[in-house]
Design an enzyme around this catalytic site. Structure first.
Site, PDB file in Angstrom:
ATOM      1  N   GLU A   1       0.824  -1.207   0.000  1.00  0.00           N
ATOM      2  CA  GLU A   1       0.000   0.000   0.000  1.00  0.00           C
ATOM      3  C   GLU A   1       0.862   1.261   0.000  1.00  0.00           C
ATOM      4  OE1 GLU A   1      -3.052  -0.151  -0.603  1.00  0.00           O
ATOM      5  OE2 GLU A   1      -3.204  -2.305  -0.361  1.00  0.00           O
TER       6      GLU A   1
ATOM      7  N   HIS B   1     -16.263  -9.080  -8.810  1.00  0.00           N
ATOM      8  CA  HIS B   1     -15.926  -8.083  -9.824  1.00  0.00           C
ATOM      9  C   HIS B   1     -16.875  -8.101 -11.019  1.00  0.00           C
ATOM     10  CE1 HIS B   1     -12.380  -8.277  -7.360  1.00  0.00           C
ATOM     11  NE2 HIS B   1     -11.889  -7.212  -7.945  1.00  0.00           N
TER      12      HIS B   1
END
EC number: 3.4.-.-
Length: 555
Positions: A417, A546
């Protein structure tokens, strides 16, 4: 893909899963058509005033569909104002999404939707004006490129009623997906088992063939099967939005950011290079599973049944490492226990990640990062815990949202991240259109490259971790095998998933072939098959998040 690391997404589309918009149907008559034309003209004039664009006069109104060539000075001024206003609208939008994801309630949801609507309106208005510029006569390549990016706004190009329908379709599908639950195997009175943590834990830990087969089929019956009709509507709306953005269909629109004249061919060529290694892994795992379940259930050369691979979608096989490890007993690296024994804390994990980037002569995290980030679950309010990196569009505010646990996996995730934040900082001085990854996969590629470096025995030992790791070939093979069971296995699944959507968007596959084509591609690329007979009454693609969320996956 349920990532344990973030994927940055187009803020105008990926947050659509939160929307709850009521679509009003109305009948258009001649009076309404005339009124709409004048309203649209007034809106364009308003936007021109906001952005200081060349005003519409009587001649331009009479030639509403014609393009006009502004001067280079006008374009520079327009782009500067678009950058300023776009930064303001984008920042307000991201702030709204952050407020919702870090404090999930009805009020923050409504505020996030309103911020999103305002940003979408801005994008649509800017797109409407830019689409009328004759770009063929613009010589400056930077201006041409900026205008090209600004002229692609995705679903925001849809008329208001269709945009509302687009958002409501996604919201309705995700409501089905998020609410889906099943009853326990052989225990019909124990119901309400949800994807996380119940179903995922069963798929990871159970070695009962029949139980896994039941859970695999039930999840798809309770999720994907119920959204097939809605997904057909989404396909139509996706393609209409793509055409409004000057693409042939949604497949071409999704491939646009990669700037390859033939992305699908590029992917196939790369996959052909990797496929022999995957086939070796596939054959090895099949042999191990034959030994466990018996040759009557798994053939010598047959595809692998998708339900026994440790994951509800068979996209990662790490949960069956315990029964497939090449050298049992040889320690492969996991420093979680050492971290916990040494008293690691989430803030220390973030400081270690920052020091790693400083050692590469990259930037320290700015004060706003430490002031605004959420790195542990505060426990006093509901929030969306999936790790993610945030760029607030204002060149100052960058944050990470993560419910950090003291594990090796989360230590790697923190570095991943923070790689996104480093990338944000690197391009923060560029125009807004260029403050993004080189393509949708580039951010993730940078983060994954760092993650692979962090997870090596040598680096962990510099942190006084990994002391139990034995530096010998068998341990190395076990470590590399564990990586392959995650990273290598993901590749064919990802290719098959987006190849399916590209074929649907292009009209190659009709609604009556959706499910058959899905499993055909999964067998072609990944060598996996459904454990039970499937029909076109099923809609197994919709059992993967998704698909109803309409988020590209291949990156």
């Amino acid at each position: 893909m349920h990532y344990y690391y973030a994927f940055t997404e187009d803020i105008t589309s990926c947050r659509a899963k939160k929307r709850e918009i009521v679509v009003h149907q109305y009948r258009v008559n001649e009076v309404e058509i005339i009124m709409f034309a004048w309203i649209l003209f007034g809106l364009l004039c308003l936007v021109s005033g906001q952005l200081d664009l060349p005003p519409l006069n009587e001649d331009s109104r009479n030639n509403f569909g014609r393009r006009f060539p502004p001067t280079e000075a006008q374009l520079q001024d327009v782009l500067a104002r678009l950058d300023f206003l776009g930064t303001e609208r984008c920042s307000a939008n991201v702030a709204g999404q952050w407020a919702y994801e870090t404090d999930v309630n009805e009020y923050t949801q409504l505020q996030a939707l309103e911020a999103q609507r305002i940003y979408a309106d801005f994008q649509n208005q800017a797109w409407f004006w830019i689409s009328r510029i004759d770009k063929d006569n613009i010589r400056d390549p930077v201006i041409r490129r900026r205008l090209r990016y600004l002229s692609v706004v995705g679903p925001s190009a849809l008329p208001p009623d269709q945009l509302d329908r687009y958002n409501s379709v996604i919201n309705d599908m995700l409501a089905v997906y998020n609410d889906a639950s099943i009853c326990a195997y052989n225990d019909p009175f124990r119901c309400g088992l949800r994807l996380y943590p119940d179903i995922s834990q069963i798929m990871a830990k159970s070695r009962n063939w029949d139980e896994l087969q039941y859970v695999w089929a039930e999840w798809r019956r309770r999720s994907g099967m119920r959204i097939k009709d809605l997904y057909q509507q989404l396909v139509t709306l996706n393609n209409e939005a793509a055409r409004l953005n000057n693409f042939t269909d949604a497949a071409e629109y999704w491939m646009f950011p990669y700037e390859s004249p033939n992305l699908q061919q590029d992917i196939e060529e790369v996959w052909e290079m990797i496929r022999p290694l995957y086939e070796e892994l596939h054959a090895y795992v099949r042999r191990k599973l034959r030994d466990l379940y018996g040759p009557e259930k798994i053939g010598t050369h047959a595809p692998l049944p998708a339900h026994i691979l440790g994951n509800i979608w068979a996209q990662s096989w790490t949960n069956i490492i315990d029964i497939t490890t090449p050298y049992p007993g040889k320690y492969y690296l996991d420093v979680t226990q050492e971290m916990q024994a040494q008293g690691y804390t989430p803030i220390e994990m973030f400081r270690i990640a920052e020091e790693f980037y400083l050692s590469l002569n990259l930037s320290a995290m700015p004060p706003e990062f430490w002031a605004g980030s959420i790195i542990v679950d505060p426990g006093d309010r509901p929030l969306i815990c999936q790790a993610s990196a945030w760029d607030f569009c204002n060149r100052l505010d960058y944050r990470i949202k993560m419910c950090t646990k003291i594990t090796m996996k989360d230590l790697i995730t923190v570095h991943h991240e923070m790689a996104h934040i480093q990338y944000f900082l690197r391009y923060s001085g560029l125009p807004r259109e260029f403050r993004d990854g080189a393509n949708p996969g580039f951010h993730e590629a940078v983060g994954e490259a760092v993650a692979l470096s962090i997870g090596t025995p040598r680096h962990l030992q510099t942190l006084s971790l990994g002391s139990k790791y034995i530096d010998e070939p068998t341990a190395d093979i076990n470590y590399l095998f564990s990586l392959a069971m995650d990273k290598l296995v993901m590749l064919p699944f990802s290719i098959a998933m987006d190849r399916w959507r590209w074929d649907v968007f292009r009209g190659y596959i009709s609604r009556e072939e959706y499910n058959c084509h899905w499993h055909r591609l999964m067998e072609q690329y990944a060598g996996i098959k459904p454990p039970v007979l499937r029909t076109e009454d099923d809609f197994d693609p919709g059992a993967k998040y998704h698909i109803p969320a309409n988020i590209p996956y291949i990156r």
